[in-house]
Design a protein around this motif. Sequence first.
Motif, PDB file in Angstrom:
ATOM      1  N   LEU A 104       0.834  -1.200   0.000  1.00  0.00           N
ATOM      2  CA  LEU A 104       0.000   0.000   0.000  1.00  0.00           C
ATOM      3  C   LEU A 104       0.870   1.253   0.000  1.00  0.00           C
ATOM      4  O   LEU A 104       1.971   1.258   0.548  1.00  0.00           O
ATOM      5  N   THR A 105       0.381   2.299  -0.598  1.00  0.00           N
ATOM      6  CA  THR A 105       1.072   3.586  -0.602  1.00  0.00           C
ATOM      7  C   THR A 105       0.749   4.311   0.698  1.00  0.00           C
ATOM      8  O   THR A 105      -0.419   4.428   1.065  1.00  0.00           O
ATOM      9  N   THR A 113       2.778  11.785  -0.775  1.00  0.00           N
ATOM     10  CA  THR A 113       3.246  10.403  -0.769  1.00  0.00           C
ATOM     11  C   THR A 113       4.494  10.285   0.101  1.00  0.00           C
ATOM     12  O   THR A 113       5.476  10.990  -0.111  1.00  0.00           O
ATOM     13  N   GLU A 151      -6.308   5.951   8.891  1.00  0.00           N
ATOM     14  CA  GLU A 151      -7.118   5.426   7.787  1.00  0.00           C
ATOM     15  C   GLU A 151      -6.355   4.371   7.010  1.00  0.00           C
ATOM     16  O   GLU A 151      -5.180   4.545   6.693  1.00  0.00           O
ATOM     17  N   ARG A 153      -7.202   2.446   3.497  1.00  0.00           N
ATOM     18  CA  ARG A 153      -8.124   2.417   2.361  1.00  0.00           C
ATOM     19  C   ARG A 153      -7.658   1.341   1.388  1.00  0.00           C
ATOM     20  O   ARG A 153      -6.990   1.629   0.391  1.00  0.00           O
ATOM     21  N   ASP A 155      -9.267  -0.425  -0.755  1.00  0.00           N
ATOM     22  CA  ASP A 155      -9.809  -0.294  -2.106  1.00  0.00           C
ATOM     23  C   ASP A 155      -9.075   0.759  -2.931  1.00  0.00           C
ATOM     24  O   ASP A 155      -9.046   0.691  -4.155  1.00  0.00           O
ATOM     25  N   GLU A 156      -8.445   1.729  -2.255  1.00  0.00           N
ATOM     26  CA  GLU A 156      -7.673   2.757  -2.957  1.00  0.00           C
ATOM     27  C   GLU A 156      -6.178   2.443  -2.970  1.00  0.00           C
ATOM     28  O   GLU A 156      -5.401   3.165  -3.579  1.00  0.00           O
ATOM     29  N   GLY A 157      -5.778   1.398  -2.242  1.00  0.00           N
ATOM     30  CA  GLY A 157      -4.374   1.017  -2.207  1.00  0.00           C
ATOM     31  C   GLY A 157      -3.506   1.944  -1.387  1.00  0.00           C
ATOM     32  O   GLY A 157      -2.332   2.122  -1.688  1.00  0.00           O
ATOM     33  N   LEU A 158      -4.082   2.532  -0.322  1.00  0.00           N
ATOM     34  CA  LEU A 158      -3.261   3.447   0.477  1.00  0.00           C
ATOM     35  C   LEU A 158      -3.631   3.433   1.944  1.00  0.00           C
ATOM     36  O   LEU A 158      -4.699   2.982   2.340  1.00  0.00           O
TER      37      LEU A 158
END
Length: 174
Positions: A104-105, A113, A151, A153, A155-158
């Motif tokens: 994950l990012t 980032t 958080e 996430r 589904d968002e890869g972060l």
Amino acid sequence: MADRLILVGKVAGAFGVKGELRVTAYTGDPVALLAYGPLRRADGAVALTIETGRGVKGAVIVRAREVATREAAQALRGLGLHVPRSALPAPAEDEYYITDLVGLTAVSPAGETLGTVKSAADFGAGDLLEITPAGGGPSWWTPFTRAVVPEVRLDEGLIVVDLPAEDADTGGRP
């Protein structure tokens, strides 16, 4: 989540003289291995189809369709055992599988980032995430707590990493 293979255990060797295997489980409950269906090799080929099993301290003793003798069981020593990610039960709310976090990012609350989650570990004082910095350099560790990682996430890869003020200038690095 892509249906990738997840390492859930390793054959520790033969148990007894009738072809049973001692399997070191990497699951919270070692006996959970019995419910995952066929255990696979890293290449996806079926390694063991468990017929019976019982839990022992930190491991599972299993009888598998593919193993009939002590020698055959001993020959499998060190074999990593995998299951498809889809075979694992859904984690409880606010719980995550490490395999889902790796890659994950990591971003700041402002969206900057910070890097990528390289690994997760617990050295005795709680879960930590190892972050590989976006700009290169040595990786750094951050606590995996709601205060620092408010958080996730998937589904968002972060993940959002809210570094303490004293760590923000160094990206968490000492």
